[in-house]
Motif scaffolding. Structure first.
Motif, PDB file in Angstrom:
ATOM      1  N   VAL A  27      57.203 -16.043   0.896  1.00  8.07           N
ATOM      2  CA  VAL A  27      58.441 -15.321   0.555  1.00  8.07           C
ATOM      3  C   VAL A  27      59.445 -16.254  -0.122  1.00  8.07           C
ATOM      4  CG1 VAL A  27      58.223 -13.538   2.318  1.00  8.07           C
ATOM      5  CG2 VAL A  27      59.411 -15.657   2.884  1.00  8.07           C
ATOM      6  N   ARG A  28      58.927 -17.273  -0.746  1.00 11.08           N
ATOM      7  CA  ARG A  28      59.804 -18.243  -1.399  1.00 11.08           C
ATOM      8  C   ARG A  28      60.745 -17.565  -2.404  1.00 11.08           C
ATOM      9  NH1 ARG A  28      57.090 -22.134  -5.684  1.00 11.08           N
ATOM     10  NH2 ARG A  28      57.152 -20.136  -6.743  1.00 11.08           N
ATOM     11  N   ASP A  29      60.231 -16.589  -3.113  1.00 12.71           N
ATOM     12  CA  ASP A  29      60.988 -16.018  -4.231  1.00 12.71           C
ATOM     13  C   ASP A  29      61.613 -14.659  -3.932  1.00 12.71           C
ATOM     14  OD1 ASP A  29      60.358 -18.269  -5.666  1.00 12.71           O
ATOM     15  OD2 ASP A  29      58.534 -17.393  -6.499  1.00 12.71           O
ATOM     16  N   VAL A  30      61.885 -14.392  -2.656  1.00  9.26           N
ATOM     17  CA  VAL A  30      62.478 -13.088  -2.323  1.00  9.26           C
ATOM     18  C   VAL A  30      63.986 -13.062  -2.504  1.00  9.26           C
ATOM     19  CG1 VAL A  30      60.701 -12.324  -0.718  1.00  9.26           C
ATOM     20  CG2 VAL A  30      62.631 -13.657   0.132  1.00  9.26           C
ATOM     21  N   GLY A  31      64.592 -14.219  -2.725  1.00 10.89           N
ATOM     22  CA  GLY A  31      66.037 -14.225  -2.962  1.00 10.89           C
ATOM     23  C   GLY A  31      66.892 -14.295  -1.712  1.00 10.89           C
ATOM     24  N   TRP A  32      66.297 -14.737  -0.599  1.00 12.64           N
ATOM     25  CA  TRP A  32      67.091 -14.976   0.610  1.00 12.64           C
ATOM     26  C   TRP A  32      67.585 -16.426   0.602  1.00 12.64           C
ATOM     27  CZ3 TRP A  32      66.318 -12.458   5.931  1.00 12.64           C
ATOM     28  CH2 TRP A  32      65.916 -11.118   5.802  1.00 12.64           C
ATOM     29  N   PHE A  89      74.413 -12.245   1.432  1.00 19.85           N
ATOM     30  CA  PHE A  89      72.961 -12.345   1.240  1.00 19.85           C
ATOM     31  C   PHE A  89      72.300 -12.505   2.610  1.00 19.85           C
ATOM     32  CE2 PHE A  89      73.448 -13.678  -3.272  1.00 19.85           C
ATOM     33  CZ  PHE A  89      72.407 -12.934  -3.812  1.00 19.85           C
ATOM     34  N   PRO A  90      71.061 -12.061   2.752  1.00 16.36           N
ATOM     35  CA  PRO A  90      70.353 -12.330   4.006  1.00 16.36           C
ATOM     36  C   PRO A  90      69.976 -13.807   4.122  1.00 16.36           C
ATOM     37  CG  PRO A  90      68.912 -11.184   2.458  1.00 16.36           C
ATOM     38  CD  PRO A  90      70.254 -11.278   1.804  1.00 16.36           C
ATOM     39  N   VAL A  91      69.910 -14.271   5.354  1.00 15.02           N
ATOM     40  CA  VAL A  91      69.603 -15.682   5.613  1.00 15.02           C
ATOM     41  C   VAL A  91      68.404 -15.774   6.555  1.00 15.02           C
ATOM     42  CG1 VAL A  91      70.440 -17.845   6.625  1.00 15.02           C
ATOM     43  CG2 VAL A  91      72.009 -16.424   5.301  1.00 15.02           C
ATOM     44  N   MET A  92      67.484 -16.635   6.194  1.00 18.25           N
ATOM     45  CA  MET A  92      66.266 -16.844   6.974  1.00 18.25           C
ATOM     46  C   MET A  92      66.300 -18.256   7.577  1.00 18.25           C
ATOM     47  SD  MET A  92      62.454 -16.505   5.369  1.00 18.25           S
ATOM     48  CE  MET A  92      62.806 -14.893   4.653  1.00 18.25           C
ATOM     49  N   VAL A  93      66.235 -18.320   8.902  1.00 19.09           N
ATOM     50  CA  VAL A  93      66.216 -19.620   9.574  1.00 19.09           C
ATOM     51  C   VAL A  93      64.772 -19.883  10.001  1.00 19.09           C
ATOM     52  CG1 VAL A  93      67.131 -21.001  11.477  1.00 19.09           C
ATOM     53  CG2 VAL A  93      68.563 -19.223  10.426  1.00 19.09           C
ATOM     54  N   ASN A  94      64.184 -20.916   9.441  1.00 26.94           N
ATOM     55  CA  ASN A  94      62.791 -21.231   9.747  1.00 26.94           C
ATOM     56  C   ASN A  94      62.695 -22.148  10.955  1.00 26.94           C
ATOM     57  OD1 ASN A  94      60.908 -20.111   7.497  1.00 26.94           O
ATOM     58  ND2 ASN A  94      62.760 -20.823   6.463  1.00 26.94           N
ATOM     59  N   VAL A  95      61.868 -21.724  11.894  1.00 29.04           N
ATOM     60  CA  VAL A  95      61.685 -22.461  13.146  1.00 29.04           C
ATOM     61  C   VAL A  95      60.174 -22.584  13.365  1.00 29.04           C
ATOM     62  CG1 VAL A  95      62.116 -22.436  15.629  1.00 29.04           C
ATOM     63  CG2 VAL A  95      63.797 -21.403  14.083  1.00 29.04           C
ATOM     64  N   ALA A 135      72.406 -10.984 -12.240  1.00 32.02           N
ATOM     65  CA  ALA A 135      73.546 -10.916 -11.324  1.00 32.02           C
ATOM     66  C   ALA A 135      73.147 -11.448  -9.948  1.00 32.02           C
ATOM     67  CB  ALA A 135      74.052  -9.477 -11.217  1.00 32.02           C
ATOM     68  N   GLN A 136      71.949 -11.083  -9.489  1.00 30.28           N
ATOM     69  CA  GLN A 136      71.468 -11.522  -8.181  1.00 30.28           C
ATOM     70  C   GLN A 136      71.258 -13.038  -8.152  1.00 30.28           C
ATOM     71  OE1 GLN A 136      68.000  -9.328  -6.838  1.00 30.28           O
ATOM     72  NE2 GLN A 136      67.599 -10.793  -5.217  1.00 30.28           N
ATOM     73  N   ASP A 137      70.663 -13.554  -9.209  1.00 30.70           N
ATOM     74  CA  ASP A 137      70.387 -14.989  -9.277  1.00 30.70           C
ATOM     75  C   ASP A 137      71.681 -15.792  -9.308  1.00 30.70           C
ATOM     76  OD1 ASP A 137      68.546 -17.206  -9.565  1.00 30.70           O
ATOM     77  OD2 ASP A 137      69.271 -17.373 -11.625  1.00 30.70           O
ATOM     78  N   GLU A 138      72.625 -15.361 -10.134  1.00 27.95           N
ATOM     79  CA  GLU A 138      73.907 -16.073 -10.218  1.00 27.95           C
ATOM     80  C   GLU A 138      74.626 -16.027  -8.871  1.00 27.95           C
ATOM     81  OE1 GLU A 138      75.241 -17.979 -12.521  1.00 27.95           O
ATOM     82  OE2 GLU A 138      73.558 -17.712 -13.904  1.00 27.95           O
ATOM     83  N   ALA A 139      74.545 -14.860  -8.220  1.00 24.01           N
ATOM     84  CA  ALA A 139      75.219 -14.716  -6.927  1.00 24.01           C
ATOM     85  C   ALA A 139      74.611 -15.667  -5.898  1.00 24.01           C
ATOM     86  CB  ALA A 139      75.126 -13.271  -6.443  1.00 24.01           C
ATOM     87  N   LEU A 140      73.292 -15.794  -5.899  1.00 23.70           N
ATOM     88  CA  LEU A 140      72.641 -16.685  -4.927  1.00 23.70           C
ATOM     89  C   LEU A 140      72.986 -18.145  -5.222  1.00 23.70           C
ATOM     90  CD1 LEU A 140      70.827 -16.899  -2.454  1.00 23.70           C
ATOM     91  CD2 LEU A 140      68.852 -16.958  -3.957  1.00 23.70           C
ATOM     92  N   LYS A 141      72.967 -18.504  -6.500  1.00 22.95           N
ATOM     93  CA  LYS A 141      73.294 -19.887  -6.859  1.00 22.95           C
ATOM     94  C   LYS A 141      74.728 -20.233  -6.477  1.00 22.95           C
ATOM     95  CE  LYS A 141      71.692 -19.828 -11.191  1.00 22.95           C
ATOM     96  NZ  LYS A 141      71.277 -20.274 -12.520  1.00 22.95           N
ATOM     97  N   ARG A 156      66.664 -29.470   4.179  1.00 17.62           N
ATOM     98  CA  ARG A 156      67.120 -28.472   5.140  1.00 17.62           C
ATOM     99  C   ARG A 156      67.322 -27.128   4.446  1.00 17.62           C
ATOM    100  NH1 ARG A 156      68.713 -28.643   9.820  1.00 17.62           N
ATOM    101  NH2 ARG A 156      69.137 -30.864   9.887  1.00 17.62           N
ATOM    102  N   LEU A 157      67.904 -27.192   3.257  1.00 17.60           N
ATOM    103  CA  LEU A 157      68.194 -25.959   2.515  1.00 17.60           C
ATOM    104  C   LEU A 157      67.123 -25.776   1.438  1.00 17.60           C
ATOM    105  CD1 LEU A 157      70.258 -23.634   2.116  1.00 17.60           C
ATOM    106  CD2 LEU A 157      71.383 -25.076   0.415  1.00 17.60           C
ATOM    107  N   TRP A 158      66.336 -24.748   1.596  1.00 12.03           N
ATOM    108  CA  TRP A 158      65.214 -24.521   0.669  1.00 12.03           C
ATOM    109  C   TRP A 158      65.635 -23.578  -0.459  1.00 12.03           C
ATOM    110  CZ3 TRP A 158      61.084 -26.299  -1.328  1.00 12.03           C
ATOM    111  CH2 TRP A 158      59.977 -25.526  -1.676  1.00 12.03           C
ATOM    112  N   ARG A 159      66.476 -22.593  -0.121  1.00 12.74           N
ATOM    113  CA  ARG A 159      67.054 -21.694  -1.126  1.00 12.74           C
ATOM    114  C   ARG A 159      68.492 -21.401  -0.763  1.00 12.74           C
ATOM    115  NH1 ARG A 159      63.317 -22.956  -3.601  1.00 12.74           N
ATOM    116  NH2 ARG A 159      61.949 -21.729  -4.948  1.00 12.74           N
ATOM    117  N   PRO A 160      69.447 -21.514  -1.665  1.00 12.09           N
ATOM    118  CA  PRO A 160      69.272 -22.006  -3.027  1.00 12.09           C
ATOM    119  C   PRO A 160      68.856 -23.486  -3.019  1.00 12.09           C
ATOM    120  CG  PRO A 160      71.609 -21.797  -2.494  1.00 12.09           C
ATOM    121  CD  PRO A 160      70.853 -21.195  -1.353  1.00 12.09           C
ATOM    122  N   PHE A 161      67.915 -23.839  -3.890  1.00 12.87           N
ATOM    123  CA  PHE A 161      67.387 -25.207  -3.869  1.00 12.87           C
ATOM    124  C   PHE A 161      68.488 -26.186  -4.279  1.00 12.87           C
ATOM    125  CE2 PHE A 161      65.173 -28.996  -5.188  1.00 12.87           C
ATOM    126  CZ  PHE A 161      64.207 -29.117  -4.199  1.00 12.87           C
TER     127      PHE A 161
END
Lengths: 392, 97
Positions: free
Chosen positions: A127-132, A161-167, A223-229, A295-300
C-alpha cells in the motif's frame, strides 16, 4: 508526567486510542493485530470508552465503516494486518482520496502464500502508493506516542489525510516493554477536538466520492499529491511539540552514530534497535559505521534523508519485503532514487532479510557490513538485491 | 458550477474533490455518447408512455400533444425505448452529424 508501566505494546496502543477519546472503532480481528482491537472492544463493553465499536464482517467493511464515520466527523480508528489490509485495499485508496483523517495501526505481517502469520513489511509495501501518511515505530513507547501524533496530524485542518502507524507484528505487538504514559491532560492539550474541514451533514449538503471524467481526473490527483506533500510542516510541528511536552524527540529520518560514518545501515521499524547494537559493536572495533532509520515513509522526507546520507560511502538497506525481479527491495529502490544525481552518491547495498519473522541478529548486520565492504573492495557491479542468509 | 469541468484547475477543487453543488450531474451531457437516435412515428404511437417509463436515464419527455420525444442532451441512444415500444413506433436511426 504519566506513570511508567510494563505493558504489552498492543495493550499500550489500545490504552492510547482510548485516551485519544476515539468515537468509532471498526475492525475485524486478524493476527497479530488482534490484541489491540480486542482490548478496545473491552473498553467499550465495560463502558470506560464512549465509542461505537463496529464488529464488521470483513476488513473491506471495516475500512468502509471508517470512511463513513470519518466523513460525518467522528474520530475514527481501525487496525489490521496482512491479508486484512489486502482485503480492504480498494477502500484504503478511497480514504485518502476523500481526505478522511482515519488512523490505522498496521501490525505488519507477511502475505500468503505460503501462509504465514509472522512479521515483515510485505503488507505495508503493498500500500505504498495509496496516499496515506505512513510512519514506522521501533518500540512500545514509540507506538504509544504515535497514536496521539497520528490523530493530531491526520485531523489537522491543513492535513486531513489518513495516517498509518506501522508496528511490527509479534516482534513489537506482543512484547511487554516499559511505557511512560501521558497524563490525560497532556493528551487533551496535544490533541484538540476534531473539527473536520469537510463533512457530510444535512445542513450543508455535499457529495463525497463523485466520479471524474478524464478531463478532470488528473487535476484531482495533482491536488491530492500537492496536499500530501504540504503536510510536512504540520508533521514536524506535531513532533516538535510532543518533544517539548514529553521529552522524546522524533524526526522523519533519525541517525545513530552517524558522526564520521562511512557506512550507514538503514532500517525501518523494530529492527532498528538490533541494528543499533551491531553499530555499537562495529564502532567498538573502530569501524566507521552509523545508522539511519526512516520513521516517515510517506510523505517521503527527501530533504532530511539526503542531508542525513551526506558523506556516506555505503548505505546498507535492509528490506523486509520483495519486489520480485525488480530493481531491489521497495526501500532500497526508493533510497537509490532519492540519491540519484546527488554529488558523491553512496553505493547502496540491498539485503532482503527478516522475512516472515526470520530473526535478524546484530551478528547478521555485522555480516551484512562485512559483505558490503568486501564487495566494494572487489569493485564489481553489485547485485540489485541480495537474499540474506538463504540456504542453498 | 462556476467553471466547466474542463476549465477547472487543480487548485480550484474542494478538499477531497467534494461536490458542493447538489445535482450537478445534470450538467453532464451524456447525449455525446449517442450513435443512434430514437425517432417516433406519431401515426403508430398510442401515447402509452412505456418508452418514458423504461428509459434508464429519464431522457424521454412529453410534448404538448402528449407524444413522447427524447431529450437529446441526455439520450445515449441505448434503444431500450424502441425495444419496449408496444406498437413498434420507435426506430433507432443513425446519427449522421
Amino acid at each position: 508526567m504519566g506513570k511508567r508501566v510494563g505493558i504489552e505494546t498492543s495493550i499500550a496502543a489500545a490504552e492510547a486510542v482510548k485516551m485519544a477519546n476515539v468515537d468509532v472503532v471498526a475492525a475485524y480481528p486478524i493476527t497479530p493485530q488482534t490484541h489491540i482491537v480486542e482490548h478496545l472492544s473491552e473498553f467499550v463493553a465495560d463502558g470506560v470508552l464512549d465509542a461505537e465499536f463496529v464488529p464488521v464482517e470483513s476488513e473491506h467493511s471495516a475500512m468502509s465503516v471508517c470512511c463513513g464515520s470519518s466523513a460525518v466527523g467522528a474520530r475514527t480508528f481501525t487496525c489490521t494486518s496482512s491479508q486484512g489490509l489486502a482485503l480492504m485495499n480498494e477502500i484504503v485508496f478511497i480514504a485518502s482520496a476523500l481526505r478522511l483523517p482515519i488512523v490505522m495501526i498496521l501490525a505488519n505481517r507477511s502475505l500468503s502464500s505460503p501462509l504465514s502469520i509472522w512479521n515483515d513489511h510485505t503488507d505495508v509495501m503493498s500500500v505504498r502508493d495509496v496516499g496515506w501518511i505512513q510512519l514506522f515505530t521501533e518500540n512500545a513507547q514509540e507506538v504509544f506516542d504515535h497514536v496521539f501524533f497520528a490523530f493530531r496530524v491526520a485531523e489537522d485542518p491543513k492535513v486531513s489525510f489518513p495516517v498509518m502507524v506501522n508496528v511490527d507484528g509479534f516482534i513489537l505487538t506482543h512484547v511487554i516493554e516499559p511505557v511512560e504514559f501521558w497524563d490525560q491532560e497532556q493528551v487533551d492539550r496535544y490533541l484538540p477536538e476534531f473539527k473536520p474541514v469537510h463533512r457530510l451533514h444535512p445542513d450543508n449538503p455535499t457529495t463525497m466520492g463523485a466520479f471524474a471524467m478524464p478531463g478532470l481526473f488528473a487535476e484531482t490527483k495533482k491536488a491530492q499529491d500537492e496536499a500530501l506533500k504540504s503536510t510536512m510542516p504540520v508533521i514536524l510541528k506535531a513532533w516538535k511539540e510532543m518533544g517539548e511536552m514529553v521529552g522524546r524527540h522524533y524526526h522523519p529520518v533519525e541517525g545513530y552514530q552517524t558522526e564520521g560514518a562511512e557506512t550507514l545501515i538503514l532500517t525501518m521499524g523494530s529492527m532498528g534497535e538490533t541494528a543499533s547494537i551491531a553499530v555499537d559493536r562495529l564502532r567498538a572495533q573502530g569501524k566507521p559505521v552509523g545508522q539511519l532509520k526512516i520513521r516517515l515513509w510517506r510523505p517521503f522526507p527527501f530533504k532530511e534523508f539526503r542531508e542525513a546520507a551526506k558523506g556516506a560511502k555505503h548505505i546498507i538497506v535492509l528490506d523486509r519485503a520483495i519486489s520480485y525481479s525488480g530493481p531491489g527491495g521497495p526501500v532500497a529502490s526508493e533510497i537509490r532514487a532519492a540519491l540519484y544525481g546527488e554529488k558523491d552518491m553512496p553505493i547502496v547495498t540491498n539485503f532482503i532479510a527478516g522475512l516472515a519473522g526470520r530473526d535478524v541478529t546484530p551478528g547478521d548486520f555485522i555480516n551484512m557490513y562485512d559483505q558490503t565492504i568486501d564487495m566494494a573492495k572487489g569493485n564489481v557491479r553489485q547485485e540489485d538485491y541480495i537474499f540474506y542468509g538463504v540456504r542453498e | 458550477m462556476v467553471k466547466s469541468e474542463k476549465e477547472l484547475g487543480w487548485k480550484d477543487l474542494e478538499v477531497g474533490c467534494d461536490v458542493k453543488e447538489p445535482g450537478n450531474g445534470s450538467q453532464y451531457r451524456t447525449g455525446d455518447w449517442r450513435s443512434v437516435r430514437p425517432v417516433w412515428d406519431k401515426t403508430k404511437c398510442i401515447k402509452c408512455g412505456v418508452c418514458y417509463i423504461f428509459c434508464p436515464d429519464a431522457a424521454i419527455k412529453k410534448d404538448e400533444e402528449g407524444y413522447f420525444e427524447a431529450d437529446l442532451y441526455y439520450c445515449k441512444g441505448c434503444g431500450i425505448c424502441a425495444h419496449e415500444c408496444v406498437t413498434g413506433c420507435i426506430t433507432m436511426v443513425e446519427e449522421e452529424e
